[in-house]
Design a protein around this motif. Structure first.
Motif, PDB file in Angstrom:
ATOM      1  N   ASP A 107       0.846  -1.195   0.000  1.00  0.00           N
ATOM      2  CA  ASP A 107       0.000   0.000   0.000  1.00  0.00           C
ATOM      3  C   ASP A 107       0.886   1.252   0.000  1.00  0.00           C
ATOM      4  OD1 ASP A 107      -2.067   1.831   0.254  1.00  0.00           O
ATOM      5  OD2 ASP A 107      -2.367   1.429   2.385  1.00  0.00           O
TER       6      ASP A 107
ATOM      7  N   ASP B 162      -3.377   4.502   1.686  1.00  0.00           N
ATOM      8  CA  ASP B 162      -4.818   4.725   1.743  1.00  0.00           C
ATOM      9  C   ASP B 162      -5.583   3.513   2.267  1.00  0.00           C
ATOM     10  OD1 ASP B 162      -4.675   3.017  -0.437  1.00  0.00           O
ATOM     11  OD2 ASP B 162      -5.797   4.336  -1.799  1.00  0.00           O
TER      12      ASP B 162
ATOM     13  N   ARG C 149      -5.736   0.518   1.109  1.00  0.00           N
ATOM     14  CA  ARG C 149      -6.249  -0.360   0.062  1.00  0.00           C
ATOM     15  C   ARG C 149      -5.155  -0.520  -0.986  1.00  0.00           C
ATOM     16  NH1 ARG C 149     -11.044   3.220  -2.580  1.00  0.00           N
ATOM     17  NH2 ARG C 149      -9.461   4.542  -3.388  1.00  0.00           N
ATOM     18  N   ILE C 150      -5.210  -1.638  -1.651  1.00  0.00           N
ATOM     19  CA  ILE C 150      -4.228  -1.930  -2.694  1.00  0.00           C
ATOM     20  C   ILE C 150      -4.913  -1.813  -4.048  1.00  0.00           C
ATOM     21  CG2 ILE C 150      -2.716  -3.684  -3.703  1.00  0.00           C
ATOM     22  CD1 ILE C 150      -2.400  -4.854  -0.866  1.00  0.00           C
ATOM     23  N   ALA C 151      -4.423  -0.896  -4.852  1.00  0.00           N
ATOM     24  CA  ALA C 151      -4.930  -0.706  -6.206  1.00  0.00           C
ATOM     25  C   ALA C 151      -4.172  -1.635  -7.154  1.00  0.00           C
ATOM     26  CB  ALA C 151      -4.737   0.745  -6.637  1.00  0.00           C
TER      27      ALA C 151
ATOM     28  N   GLU D 173      -0.499  -0.783  -7.592  1.00  0.00           N
ATOM     29  CA  GLU D 173       0.330  -1.187  -6.459  1.00  0.00           C
ATOM     30  C   GLU D 173       0.567  -2.695  -6.482  1.00  0.00           C
ATOM     31  OE1 GLU D 173      -0.850   2.069  -3.044  1.00  0.00           O
ATOM     32  OE2 GLU D 173      -2.361   0.577  -3.622  1.00  0.00           O
ATOM     33  N   HIS D 174      -0.470  -3.445  -6.803  1.00  0.00           N
ATOM     34  CA  HIS D 174      -0.326  -4.903  -6.859  1.00  0.00           C
ATOM     35  C   HIS D 174       0.628  -5.304  -7.988  1.00  0.00           C
ATOM     36  CE1 HIS D 174      -1.354  -8.936  -5.759  1.00  0.00           C
ATOM     37  NE2 HIS D 174      -1.578  -9.237  -7.022  1.00  0.00           N
TER      38      HIS D 174
ATOM     39  N   ASP E  40     -10.051  -9.208  -6.301  1.00  0.00           N
ATOM     40  CA  ASP E  40     -10.916  -8.174  -5.732  1.00  0.00           C
ATOM     41  C   ASP E  40     -12.260  -8.804  -5.379  1.00  0.00           C
ATOM     42  OD1 ASP E  40     -12.229  -5.861  -5.023  1.00  0.00           O
ATOM     43  OD2 ASP E  40     -12.326  -5.072  -7.070  1.00  0.00           O
TER      44      ASP E  40
ATOM     45  N   ASP F  80     -14.783  -3.856  -5.779  1.00  0.00           N
ATOM     46  CA  ASP F  80     -14.726  -2.396  -5.667  1.00  0.00           C
ATOM     47  C   ASP F  80     -13.493  -1.776  -6.330  1.00  0.00           C
ATOM     48  OD1 ASP F  80     -12.691  -3.042  -3.900  1.00  0.00           O
ATOM     49  OD2 ASP F  80     -13.523  -1.917  -2.205  1.00  0.00           O
TER      50      ASP F  80
ATOM     51  N   HIS G 204     -10.309  -2.433  -5.595  1.00  0.00           N
ATOM     52  CA  HIS G 204      -9.161  -2.413  -4.686  1.00  0.00           C
ATOM     53  C   HIS G 204      -9.186  -3.671  -3.821  1.00  0.00           C
ATOM     54  CE1 HIS G 204      -9.914   1.854  -5.553  1.00  0.00           C
ATOM     55  NE2 HIS G 204      -8.595   1.959  -5.491  1.00  0.00           N
TER      56      HIS G 204
ATOM     57  N   SER H   9      -8.887  -4.703  -0.008  1.00  0.00           N
ATOM     58  CA  SER H   9      -8.866  -4.225   1.371  1.00  0.00           C
ATOM     59  C   SER H   9      -7.866  -5.071   2.154  1.00  0.00           C
ATOM     60  CB  SER H   9     -10.257  -4.341   1.994  1.00  0.00           C
ATOM     61  OG  SER H   9     -10.590  -5.717   2.173  1.00  0.00           O
TER      62      SER H   9
END
Length: 177
Positions: A107, A111, A113-115, A118-119, A141, A145, A147, A149
């Motif tokens: 992360d 924030d 959450r992993i977008a 980022e992944h 996911d 959503d 991202h 969590s």
């Protein structure tokens, strides 16, 4: 005892982490992994981000070395890693702590959450390629959503290391293999 499926997926991660290709995980491989990861992010030695990432990676090495008995020769073979994997079903706290540390490392913007971007970085750092991540990220996911969590990531991480279901989304946490 781990199934052939578990061995195959863990072997993919093992070989990606075996930076020098000598068939063993060693402390130097985790230093190399740290270097790949911080290099992607542009973090320099001595900075807080660099030191945090190094602590996570080297902590993982230390735990693996202790659990596998590598303290004697400093090497962990795939079979020794699989012996550690066999112990993980009884280690909820350790698996969750590792998942949380990895989540915090991935992360990048903090924030919680992993977008996808980022992944992709983490998979590239682990494997040297992020091919196919766009295809598997929607499977990871779990709530759709866009991202991951902390809870989703923890479930995926645990499912990868402890799971034996080839149809589970957790099998893609490190991308296609």
């Amino acid at each position: 005892m781990a199934s052939e499926f578990q061995r195959r997926k863990v072997a993919g991660v093992f070989h990606a982490m075996d930076a020098d290709g000598n068939g063993y995980l060693e402390e130097a491989d985790f230093e190399t992994l740290t270097g790949r990861w911080v290099g992607l992010r542009g973090w320099e030695p001595g900075t807080a981000d660099y030191e945090r990432m190094r602590a996570i990676m080297m902590g993982w090495w230390s735990a693996l070395a202790t659990m596998s008995g590598a303290e004697e020769d400093g090497k962990v073979s795939l079979d020794e890693l699989m012996n550690v994997v066999d112990q993980l079903p009884a280690m909820d706290d350790a698996v969750n702590a590792t998942a949380d540390a990895m989540f915090d490392a991935i992360d990048e913007n903090g924030d919680d959450r992993i977008a996808l971007a980022e992944h992709k970085q983490v998979v590239y750092a682990w494997k040297g390629s992020d091919d196919g991540i766009e295809d598997v990220f929607p499977q990871l996911d779990l709530n759709g959503d866009g991202h991951l969590s902390r809870t989703e990531f923890r479930d995926l991480w645990s499912g990868f290391w402890r799971g034996d279901d080839p149809k589970s989304p957790s099998q893609w946490v490190f991308g296609p293999y």
